[in-house]
Design an enzyme around this catalytic site. Sequence first.
Site, PDB file in Angstrom:
ATOM      1  N   HIS A 247     -98.082 -18.716 -64.434  1.00 14.15           N
ATOM      2  CA  HIS A 247     -97.815 -19.296 -65.760  1.00 14.15           C
ATOM      3  C   HIS A 247     -96.650 -20.269 -65.667  1.00 14.15           C
ATOM      4  O   HIS A 247     -96.658 -21.338 -66.287  1.00 14.15           O
ATOM      5  CB  HIS A 247     -97.412 -18.203 -66.759  1.00 14.15           C
ATOM      6  CG  HIS A 247     -98.529 -17.350 -67.270  1.00 14.15           C
ATOM      7  ND1 HIS A 247     -99.659 -17.869 -67.847  1.00 14.15           N
ATOM      8  CD2 HIS A 247     -98.672 -15.998 -67.327  1.00 14.15           C
ATOM      9  CE1 HIS A 247    -100.450 -16.866 -68.232  1.00 14.15           C
ATOM     10  NE2 HIS A 247     -99.875 -15.728 -67.925  1.00 14.15           N
TER      11      HIS A 247
ATOM     12  N   HIS B  42     -97.648 -23.504 -64.432  1.00 16.51           N
ATOM     13  CA  HIS B  42     -98.421 -24.206 -65.465  1.00 16.51           C
ATOM     14  C   HIS B  42     -97.462 -24.953 -66.404  1.00 16.51           C
ATOM     15  O   HIS B  42     -97.769 -26.045 -66.890  1.00 16.51           O
ATOM     16  CB  HIS B  42     -99.243 -23.173 -66.240  1.00 16.51           C
ATOM     17  CG  HIS B  42    -100.385 -23.726 -67.029  1.00 16.51           C
ATOM     18  ND1 HIS B  42    -101.044 -22.970 -67.975  1.00 16.51           N
ATOM     19  CD2 HIS B  42    -100.993 -24.936 -67.048  1.00 16.51           C
ATOM     20  CE1 HIS B  42    -102.009 -23.709 -68.514  1.00 16.51           C
ATOM     21  NE2 HIS B  42    -101.997 -24.891 -67.971  1.00 16.51           N
TER      22      HIS B  42
ATOM     23  N   HIS C   5     -98.237 -13.432 -60.859  1.00 16.07           N
ATOM     24  CA  HIS C   5     -98.938 -13.777 -62.101  1.00 16.07           C
ATOM     25  C   HIS C   5     -98.037 -14.625 -63.005  1.00 16.07           C
ATOM     26  O   HIS C   5     -98.425 -15.705 -63.454  1.00 16.07           O
ATOM     27  CB  HIS C   5     -99.360 -12.483 -62.820  1.00 16.07           C
ATOM     28  CG  HIS C   5    -100.037 -12.707 -64.126  1.00 16.07           C
ATOM     29  ND1 HIS C   5    -101.395 -12.602 -64.282  1.00 16.07           N
ATOM     30  CD2 HIS C   5     -99.559 -13.048 -65.354  1.00 16.07           C
ATOM     31  CE1 HIS C   5    -101.722 -12.872 -65.532  1.00 16.07           C
ATOM     32  NE2 HIS C   5    -100.628 -13.142 -66.209  1.00 16.07           N
ATOM     33  N   GLU C   6     -96.851 -14.114 -63.252  1.00 20.18           N
ATOM     34  CA  GLU C   6     -95.962 -14.832 -64.177  1.00 20.18           C
ATOM     35  C   GLU C   6     -95.532 -16.174 -63.597  1.00 20.18           C
ATOM     36  O   GLU C   6     -95.344 -17.146 -64.330  1.00 20.18           O
ATOM     37  CB  GLU C   6     -94.747 -13.972 -64.541  1.00 20.18           C
ATOM     38  CG  GLU C   6     -95.094 -12.688 -65.291  1.00 20.18           C
ATOM     39  CD  GLU C   6     -95.993 -12.893 -66.496  1.00 20.18           C
ATOM     40  OE1 GLU C   6     -95.943 -13.980 -67.108  1.00 20.18           O
ATOM     41  OE2 GLU C   6     -96.782 -11.975 -66.816  1.00 20.18           O
TER      42      GLU C   6
END
Length: 695
Positions: free
Chosen positions: A480, A483, A476-477
């Site tokens: 990010h 991104h 998940h991290e």
Amino acid sequence: MPSTSASTPNPLLATWTGPFGLPPFDRIRPEHFAPALAEAMRQHLAELDAIGAQQEPPTFDNTVAAVDRAGALLYRLEAVLGNLTASETSPALQAVQRDMAAPLAAHDSAVKMHAGVFKRLDALHAQRASLGLTPEALRLLERLHEDAVRSGARFDAAAQARYSAIMQELATLTTRFAQNVLADESSYLLHLNSEADLAGLPGFVRAAARQAAAERGLPEGSHVVTLNRSLIVPFLTFSERRDLREAAWRAWVERGESAGATDNRALTRQILQLRQQQAAAHGCASYADYALADTMAGEQGAVRQLLTEVWRRALPAAERERQALIAMMRTHQVQGEPQAWDWRYWSEKVRQARYAIDEAELKPYFSLDNMVQALFDCAQRLFGVRFEPRPEVKAYHPDVKAYEMFDGSGRSAGLFLHDNFARQSKRSGAWMSDFNYQSKNRGVPAPIIVNNNNFAKAAPGEPTLLSFDDARTLFHEFGHGLHGLLSNVTYHRLAGTQVLRDFVELPSQLFEHWLSQPEVLARHAHHWQTGEPIPQALIDRLQAAQRWGQGYDTVSYLGSALVDLALHARTDEAAPDDICVFEREELARLGMPPAVGMRHRLVHFQHVFAGSSYACGYYVYLWAEVLDADAFGAFEEVGNPFDAEVAARLHRHIYAVGDTVPPQQAYTDFRGRLPALEPLLSKRGLLEGENLAGA
Ligand SMILES: [Zn+2]
């Protein structure tokens, strides 16, 4: 330690010559921040004054692009302070954070309300359609204008002064809220003094409890449970000692509620009152109206509709799970109902019985090192980027690992810092942040991106083994992180993750999907001792077991999201007298099963009260899950999770664009249409007619 004097230059204000412009952490001391921040704020205002004082009529270049360039030093200094206070804080840094909260908020108001600049921005905004701007330039103008208006740029002088005072007080109170939670978390220890206290705990939980004791300087062989999620959740899952589970659970859910110096109850009341005043200044009836206006959802109704639709389906799923827990309790001759501190324990027993799967069997396949390789491998196969360790790059703590990212053409394109372990100086949870974003307009060719996790560290010489949930958090991290790392934009304001907040969880949640792909598991989930890949049968059972517990997860998450929404949708000026009473009454009204409860209670709900960027914003995870479940369907439809053509579209339209494109358009550019709800419901086993929990 020598003290700073006029003769020793402040390292925060010197040119940073570290790789990618990394600051000289070894020379930065807490007392350097106040003078450096003051100087950076002064420079920022001087830059804006110069923009506002120009004789030439406003143009995009002399105003909009110039505003985007202004404040570069302050941005970098605030990033250093923010990262250090989150990941490696100290009493002295916490004092800096408290002391600087109000001045930094006042500065932000002064910037957004800058009369000379706003007059020019406003004039350009009024003629924006006829300026011949590129789509990205137009978007920048719209975002800067919106930022200013939402910060009070249109108010008269007296209203601006009142508004700025509100923002300063909010900054101070939310800083104290976060520090109180950290204090409650780091002061609690549950000592496990005997074999009887350790009953039921598998080796990895015992090892983590031993390591936590060692880090606190306790005698060799001691075991302690802390309130770090990576330790307390497995403890609640495996401990056979119901009394100890209850004690640990109470300490965990009562963070922020203990009477005394770290009590957050009065703070939340003050924060809510100020938010109500903030909303009223904008003519909004509630803070929810104000906060949601600048989101993809746009207004309360859309958020409430999604949350209640899923809530309606999740409650029966949680009840079916509860019945299964009761049945399991009876087979163990345990009478009564499961309480909140029992749920994870009996749920794990059901999971083991139904899917023949247990954490202790899985974890050896999920070593942190292997999972980090899995992250990099997936990123390379999807986006053509390569990560190389840079052990010589020293960050703010020896545990932080640095990697250089190279893009498909071999160009050095970013620095990635991976800070994976829990420590007392770090806040709980997992998050991504930056030291700087890429921006052509600011002349920053490559970003510095950080991922923080809070995994329990293994003893020296032993590998850190993750649970499947931990591995999902890691992915998940990193989603990010990508991104931020893949951002390819011109303007700083639009770079990386600075998108509308109910869009920001799309790249992260989407990336989680690759962890559970059988080919990724077969390639990377290798036993740390034997090197054997995870057996296909275990993958199959793991996939099947993913459906178990969705009712509990969904209800506990939605409980927090719905209470957050209700709290901020209030239109009365006075905040609730007692936030815990409000929470209890709201949960009763919703029909929250007492043995499930909220994932985060209000008294320690950092999303909502440790700052305002996620206030009335906990719904965003579900909102983005509608997007990510639907988005991953693009790969499923072509039958290949690494399909080059779909991945190229994803890279181009989602991971690289930052906020240069409105989110609905970015999504449609990628998927060819707006998302549907069904993929989310299916992923969570909540579609009509599905009865997976009872199956
Ligand atoms: Zn996230």
